[in-house]
Design an enzyme around this catalytic site. Structure first.
Site, PDB file in Angstrom:
ATOM      1  N   GLY A   1      39.140   9.043  63.524  1.00 11.16           N
ATOM      2  CA  GLY A   1      37.955   8.433  64.116  1.00 11.16           C
ATOM      3  C   GLY A   1      37.386   7.406  63.155  1.00 11.16           C
ATOM      4  O   GLY A   1      37.835   7.290  62.011  1.00 11.16           O
TER       5      GLY A   1
ATOM      6  N   GLY B   1      32.086   7.328  59.626  1.00 13.45           N
ATOM      7  CA  GLY B   1      30.787   7.768  60.118  1.00 13.45           C
ATOM      8  C   GLY B   1      30.843   8.529  61.424  1.00 13.45           C
ATOM      9  O   GLY B   1      29.802   8.921  61.966  1.00 13.45           O
TER      10      GLY B   1
ATOM     11  N   GLY C   1      32.047  11.483  61.869  1.00 14.08           N
ATOM     12  CA  GLY C   1      31.816  12.907  61.647  1.00 14.08           C
ATOM     13  C   GLY C   1      33.070  13.682  61.307  1.00 14.08           C
ATOM     14  O   GLY C   1      33.048  14.915  61.272  1.00 14.08           O
TER      15      GLY C   1
ATOM     16  N   SER D   1      42.739   6.808  59.636  1.00 17.90           N
ATOM     17  CA  SER D   1      44.102   6.606  60.167  1.00 17.90           C
ATOM     18  C   SER D   1      44.058   5.777  61.445  1.00 17.90           C
ATOM     19  O   SER D   1      44.308   6.284  62.532  1.00 17.90           O
ATOM     20  CB  SER D   1      44.808   7.945  60.397  1.00 17.90           C
TER      21      SER D   1
END
EC number: 2.7.1.25
Length: 201
Positions: free
Chosen positions: A35, A38, A40, A109
């Site tokens: 993701g 920031g 999470g 990634s």
């Protein structure tokens, strides 16, 4: 070392993966958190590791920032270096899976090809892609490291989501809404691990 070097021979271990898993009481697997910065990833991965540890599950968390202090300290953020970063992490994660651990990796990634590369290295059934799906606006508002601010100001180049692409997973094993409570997301992941007979407790 060249992959075709005939002087380098693979040595099989006398203790099998299955024996290690039996010793741990659970299967070895990688949960690959991906993701935006920031979103999470590290927070959820850390909370899941804590929950698994309390259940007696043998885990290890590989964090994107941490590995760049050692294993990948020689790499930058070009596409080639990012690919090598993920390749190295994938190899380490695979070794840990063979040791019977539940491995959690928290890396942006950004490219599907690199994530697929790790999936193929680890093997189907032992790779769980976890997409922490948080809108860019939310990630930028959080900006825990101040990186988005630097990227917007032109002080940080090749920053994912701003001037470098992020390719969202098309068929992740689980999509997490990054705006939900961390406790809810951890429960979703525990449920998934139980449903797939990775943990039994």
């Amino acid at each position: 070392m060249a992959l075709h070097d005939e002087n380098v021979v693979w040595h099989s271990h006398p203790v099998t993966v299955q024996q290690r898993e039996q010793h741990h009481g659970h299967r070895g697997v990688v949960l690959w958190f991906t993701g935006l910065s920031g979103s999470g990833k590290s927070t959820v991965a850390g909370a899941l590791e804590e929950a698994l540890h309390k259940l007696g599950v043998s885990t290890y968390l590989l964090d994107g920032d941490n590995v760049r202090h050692g294993l990948c300290s020689d790499l930058g953020f070009s596409d080639a270096d990012r690919k090598e970063n993920i390749r190295r992490v994938g190899e380490v994660a695979n070794l840990m899976v063979e040791a019977g651990l539940v491995v959690l990796t928290a890396f942006i990634s950004p490219h599907r090809a690199e994530r697929q590369m790790v999936r193929e290295r680890v093997g189907e059934g032992r790779f769980i892609e976890v997409f922490v799906d948080t809108p860019l606006a939310i990630c930028e508002a959080r900006d825990p490291k101040g990186l988005y601010k630097k990227a917007r100001a032109g002080e940080l180049r090749n920053f994912t989501g701003i001037d470098s692409v992020y390719e969202a997973p098309e068929s992740a094993e689980i999509n997490l809404n990054g705006e939900q409570l961390v406790t809810n997301l951890v429960q979703q992941l525990l449920d998934l691990l139980r449903q797939n007979d990775i943990i039994r407790s």
